[in-house]
Write a protein that holds these residues in place. Structure first.
Motif, mmCIF file in Angstrom:
data_model
loop_
_atom_site.group_PDB
_atom_site.id
_atom_site.type_symbol
_atom_site.label_atom_id
_atom_site.label_comp_id
_atom_site.label_asym_id
_atom_site.label_seq_id
_atom_site.Cartn_x
_atom_site.Cartn_y
_atom_site.Cartn_z
ATOM 1 N N PHE A 63 0.847 -1.197 0.000
ATOM 2 C CA PHE A 63 0.000 0.000 0.000
ATOM 3 C C PHE A 63 0.878 1.241 0.000
ATOM 4 C CE2 PHE A 63 0.187 -1.835 4.286
ATOM 5 C CZ PHE A 63 0.748 -0.816 5.034
ATOM 6 N N CYS A 64 0.242 2.397 -0.146
ATOM 7 C CA CYS A 64 0.945 3.676 -0.205
ATOM 8 C C CYS A 64 1.180 4.229 1.198
ATOM 9 C CB CYS A 64 0.133 4.686 -1.020
ATOM 10 S SG CYS A 64 -0.132 4.168 -2.734
ATOM 11 N N GLN A 65 2.142 5.152 1.306
ATOM 12 C CA GLN A 65 2.397 5.835 2.575
ATOM 13 C C GLN A 65 1.083 6.321 3.154
ATOM 14 O OE1 GLN A 65 5.168 8.816 1.088
ATOM 15 N NE2 GLN A 65 6.575 8.225 2.707
ATOM 16 N N GLY A 66 0.947 6.166 4.465
ATOM 17 C CA GLY A 66 -0.276 6.581 5.133
ATOM 18 C C GLY A 66 -1.328 5.488 5.166
ATOM 19 N N GLY A 67 -1.078 4.384 4.474
ATOM 20 C CA GLY A 67 -2.017 3.266 4.465
ATOM 21 C C GLY A 67 -1.812 2.370 5.673
ATOM 22 N N VAL A 68 -2.645 1.353 5.773
ATOM 23 C CA VAL A 68 -2.584 0.425 6.899
ATOM 24 C C VAL A 68 -3.124 -0.928 6.448
ATOM 25 C CG1 VAL A 68 -4.867 1.043 7.801
ATOM 26 C CG2 VAL A 68 -3.129 0.161 9.362
ATOM 27 N N ASP A 69 -2.630 -1.978 7.055
ATOM 28 C CA ASP A 69 -3.152 -3.322 6.837
ATOM 29 C C ASP A 69 -3.397 -3.948 8.197
ATOM 30 O OD1 ASP A 69 -3.974 -5.742 5.831
ATOM 31 O OD2 ASP A 69 -2.004 -6.368 5.132
ATOM 32 N N THR A 70 -4.539 -4.571 8.384
ATOM 33 C CA THR A 70 -4.846 -5.262 9.623
ATOM 34 C C THR A 70 -4.388 -6.705 9.492
ATOM 35 O OG1 THR A 70 -6.765 -3.857 9.995
ATOM 36 C CG2 THR A 70 -6.669 -5.902 11.245
ATOM 37 N N LEU A 71 -3.460 -7.102 10.368
ATOM 38 C CA LEU A 71 -2.970 -8.473 10.392
ATOM 39 C C LEU A 71 -3.673 -9.208 11.527
ATOM 40 C CD1 LEU A 71 0.844 -7.755 9.935
ATOM 41 C CD2 LEU A 71 -0.872 -8.233 8.178
ATOM 42 N N LEU A 72 -4.118 -10.437 11.267
ATOM 43 C CA LEU A 72 -4.841 -11.234 12.256
ATOM 44 C C LEU A 72 -4.072 -12.505 12.566
ATOM 45 C CD1 LEU A 72 -8.352 -10.954 10.565
ATOM 46 C CD2 LEU A 72 -7.517 -9.629 12.507
ATOM 47 N N SER A 73 -3.927 -12.817 13.860
ATOM 48 C CA SER A 73 -3.273 -14.051 14.296
ATOM 49 C C SER A 73 -4.313 -15.149 14.438
ATOM 50 C CB SER A 73 -2.591 -13.832 15.647
ATOM 51 O OG SER A 73 -2.132 -15.074 16.172
ATOM 52 N N SER A 74 -3.931 -16.369 14.092
ATOM 53 C CA SER A 74 -4.837 -17.509 14.271
ATOM 54 C C SER A 74 -4.920 -17.932 15.735
ATOM 55 C CB SER A 74 -4.384 -18.687 13.407
ATOM 56 O OG SER A 74 -3.080 -19.110 13.810
ATOM 57 N N ALA A 75 -3.992 -17.476 16.582
ATOM 58 C CA ALA A 75 -4.015 -17.796 18.016
ATOM 59 C C ALA A 75 -4.984 -16.850 18.715
ATOM 60 C CB ALA A 75 -2.628 -17.677 18.614
ATOM 61 N N SER A 76 -5.866 -17.388 19.530
ATOM 62 C CA SER A 76 -6.891 -16.570 20.182
ATOM 63 C C SER A 76 -6.361 -15.819 21.407
ATOM 64 C CB SER A 76 -8.083 -17.436 20.584
ATOM 65 O OG SER A 76 -7.666 -18.453 21.472
ATOM 66 N N SER A 77 -5.186 -16.182 21.892
ATOM 67 C CA SER A 77 -4.611 -15.480 23.049
ATOM 68 C C SER A 77 -3.100 -15.710 23.098
ATOM 69 C CB SER A 77 -5.253 -15.962 24.356
ATOM 70 O OG SER A 77 -4.967 -17.333 24.554
ATOM 71 N N GLY A 78 -2.445 -14.942 23.950
ATOM 72 C CA GLY A 78 -1.006 -15.114 24.168
ATOM 73 C C GLY A 78 -0.126 -14.649 23.032
ATOM 74 N N ASN A 79 -0.615 -13.746 22.211
ATOM 75 C CA ASN A 79 0.147 -13.294 21.041
ATOM 76 C C ASN A 79 1.202 -12.253 21.403
ATOM 77 O OD1 ASN A 79 -1.253 -14.509 18.587
ATOM 78 N ND2 ASN A 79 -2.979 -13.692 19.736
#
Length: 174
Positions: A34-50
């Motif tokens: 993505f371009c400067q100023g953008g964002v991506d939401t990353l999701l972990s498959s672990a439900s806790s302890g990340n």
């Protein structure tokens, strides 16, 4: 056992073997480039302890099931069950493309003109320009110069070869 075949038994001790959590995986909600100023939401498959990492370094406070990535690099996540930690997830590579420089607008004369007159506005960037009048794109106005003859706020935005846009630069014609 000693030489006389006498033996003694020590007190017992209990050993607990804790399971190692499965290495989590990362899912991206948006494009990873993505371009400067953008964002991506990353999701972990672990439900806790990340614990999230950027280029192998723990990100302070990043312990949730999701992380908002704004910078370029290799993102990984490790899951912990309180006793043991998993191996790191496979890396998700985030690429942040540079936005073009903000153009400046120069006028070849006064921006206060009489009816029927015009002024030429010129962008400091030679290509990728799009001119706007009062926030609306001007059809076909993609050259580095634009002949303005109507009152209003003229802006120019430059789109780079990577598809990223510059910050708008403006001039007002009265």
């Amino acid at each position: 056992t000693n030489n006389n075949n006498y033996f003694a038994t020590s007190p017992s001790i209990t050993v607990t073997v804790n399971s190692i959590p499965t290495s989590p995986t990362i899912t991206s909600k948006n494009p990873t480039t993505f371009c400067q100023g953008g964002v991506d939401t990353l999701l972990s498959s672990a439900s806790s302890g990340n614990q999230w990492y950027l280029n192998g370094t723990a990100i302070s406070g990043a312990t949730g099931t999701s992380y908002l990535a704004t910078g370029a690099g290799n993102y990984t996540v490790v899951a912990s069950n309180g006793n043991c930690s998993s191996t790191a997830s496979p890396a998700t590579v985030i690429t942040v493309n540079q936005s073009p420089a903000t153009p400046t607008i120069t006028a070849n004369g006064s921006t206060s003109i009489c009816s029927g007159s015009s002024v030429t506005l010129t962008s400091s960037i030679s290509s990728g320009n799009q001119w706007y009048l009062n926030s609306s794109p001007i059809t076909g106005a993609t050259n580095s110069s634009y002949i303005a003859n109507a009152n209003g706020n003229y802006t120019v935005i430059v789109t780079g070869s990577n598809g990223c846009n510059s910050i708008a630069s403006s001039a007002t014609l009265v």
